[in-house]
Motif scaffolding. Structure first.
Motif: not given
Length: 461
Positions: A259-260, A281-284, A289-291, A295-296
């Motif tokens: 993820i990182a 779209r890349a920002g979404q 990925l941040t969420r 969560l991880a």
């Protein structure tokens, strides 16, 4: 499970002590009652025997005395001046006589009476044998040749007094014997059920952080199968929990690195893109990925919470942990002045708690306050000497149902902010291991609105 919680419900020991003592007292009272019945019958036989012996012994003495005095007259003797005279015996001691008697002739005339006997003749018929009325038991003895009747009376009051004194002599020791026996039963039962209490205490300490087997060697034979069954269950539960924790921990660890990497590549891609649509779209993707990374991180914290890291062997000052956590937040915030510490001078919070677990608790609560509180309004952290730790942020008023909902795992309140819904579950799990609790209040204490999360830890000496 909270190891500081006390079991509720009726006590088996108390019920057993009360039941045995009550049953023993009931049996003793029943035995005394039966003894009194037997005693009454024996007293009746004894008094009747004494009454009969007394009357029969008096017959020859009275006849001899009357003949000596010349007070016995032939039935056809009607000469004037020879009528029998009534004599009275004396009682030099002045005590009440238990037995009274009258000597009567065939006509019913009283010739002699004892000191306490009435002057009037008894209502008893002139017939040998026992007779009674409501007051006395009589026995009549006679000398057929002399036509003399000796009637001896024993008051029922004497028998009732003897029975009453006998009952008192039997019941008085019970007044002391029952409480003494109750204390002895209490000591014996407490000693007998002590292994049950030990087994209960060992089972009470078992939770996700303590899965050690119960020591069955110190238990009596009757309780060892229970301990064996508990140990088998604990083994299966420990295996299942270990597998779950390992999966959660491994999943979180394995997800963090890719993820990182994906997040870093996405951020680089955003910096290289010039088309607004592609950048959006890349920002979404970056936000997703941040969420996922968040969560991880929460899953990793949950795994550590489930491992039981809340209790430590030595006492630590948790106020230092609070300073460290707040410093980390201030360094990473765009508006550090939004996070305010209100600490009483010299305030400390000490206890045998895990610094790591307390740091996770504070991070989750402060992060929730910053993310879900009203934008721009301050988040205040309060610490008084000995606790509790209070975290207050701006928020609309919430009902009891909404407060209960946000406590559930993966549940979130009415908020547009991102989150996993695991923060409060992690906090409650760790505080449960530390013997504390999380209190949520809306409005905050002493305020008309705002939201408060209060961490209460057990007091230590």
């Amino acid at each position: 499970m909270n190891p500081f919680a006390r079991a509720s419900g009726p006590s088996m020991t108390r019920r057993l002590i009360f039941s045995i003592t009550a049953m023993m007292a009931l049996l003793w009272l029943l035995a005394v009652g039966l003894g009194l019945v037997v005693m009454e019958e024996e007293y009746a036989e004894m008094f009747d025997g004494t009454l009969q012996d007394t009357a029969e012994r008096l017959v020859p003495l009275v006849v001899d005395d009357l003949e000596h005095r010349g007070m016995l007259a032939e039935p056809d003797d009607n000469r004037p001046g020879t009528a029998p005279q009534q004599l009275q015996t004396g009682n030099s001691s002045g005590d009440r006589e238990y037995l009274i008697y009258q000597v009567r002739d065939a006509s019913g005339r009283v010739l002699i009476r004892s000191h306490d006997a009435p002057e009037q003749a008894f209502e008893t018929p002139l017939k040998a044998g026992f007779w009674k009325n409501t007051t006395y038991q009589f026995y009549t003895a006679t000398d057929e040749s002399a036509k003399v009747f000796i009637q001896v009376a024993d008051a029922f009051e004497n028998r009732e007094e003897a029975l009453r004194e006998g009952a008192i002599a039997l019941f008085l020791p019970l007044a002391l014997l029952i409480p003494v026996s109750g204390i002895a039963i209490w000591l014996v039962v407490r000693r007998a059920v002590q292994p049950v209490g030990e087994l209960r205490r060992q089972i009470e300490t078992k939770d996700g952080g303590n899965m050690e087997p119960v020591d069955a060697s110190i238990l009596p034979r009757e309780l060892q199968p229970i301990a064996t069954s508990v140990n088998l269950l604990m083994t299966r539960l420990r295996t299942a929990l270990d597998a779950e924790r390992e999966f959660t921990s491994n999943s979180a660890h394995e997800l963090r690195t890719p993820i990182a990497g994906a997040l870093a590549q996405t951020q680089m891609l955003i910096s290289e893109l010039r088309d607004p649509a592609n950048r959006h779209r890349a920002g979404q993707i970056e936000a997703s990925l941040t969420r996922l990374s968040h969560l991880a991180e929460k899953l990793l914290q949950l795994s550590r919470a489930e491992a039981g890291i809340g209790i430590a062997e030595k006492s630590v000052d948790l106020s230092l942990v609070l300073d460290m956590v707040l410093t980390d937040f201030w360094r990473g915030m765009n508006e550090p002045q939004r996070l305010i510490l209100n600490r009483t001078e010299g305030a400390k919070l000490t206890g045998p708690f895990s610094e790591d677990a307390f740091a996770i608790v504070l991070r989750n609560l402060i992060e929730n306050a910053l993310v879900h509180g009203r934008p721009g309004e301050p988040v205040e952290v309060f610490l008084e000497n000995g606790g509790p730790v209070r975290i207050v942020n701006g928020a609309d008023l919430m009902s009891e149902g909404e407060l209960a909902t946000i406590r559930k795992r993966f549940s979130r309140g009415k908020t547009e902010a991102t989150g996993s819904g695991l923060g409060l579950s992690i906090v409650e799990r760790l505080l449960g291991q530390m013997g504390g609790k999380l209190v949520l209040a809306s409005p905050a204490d002493g305020r008309k609105d705002r939201f408060e999360a209060r961490v209460e830890l057990p007091k230590t000496v």
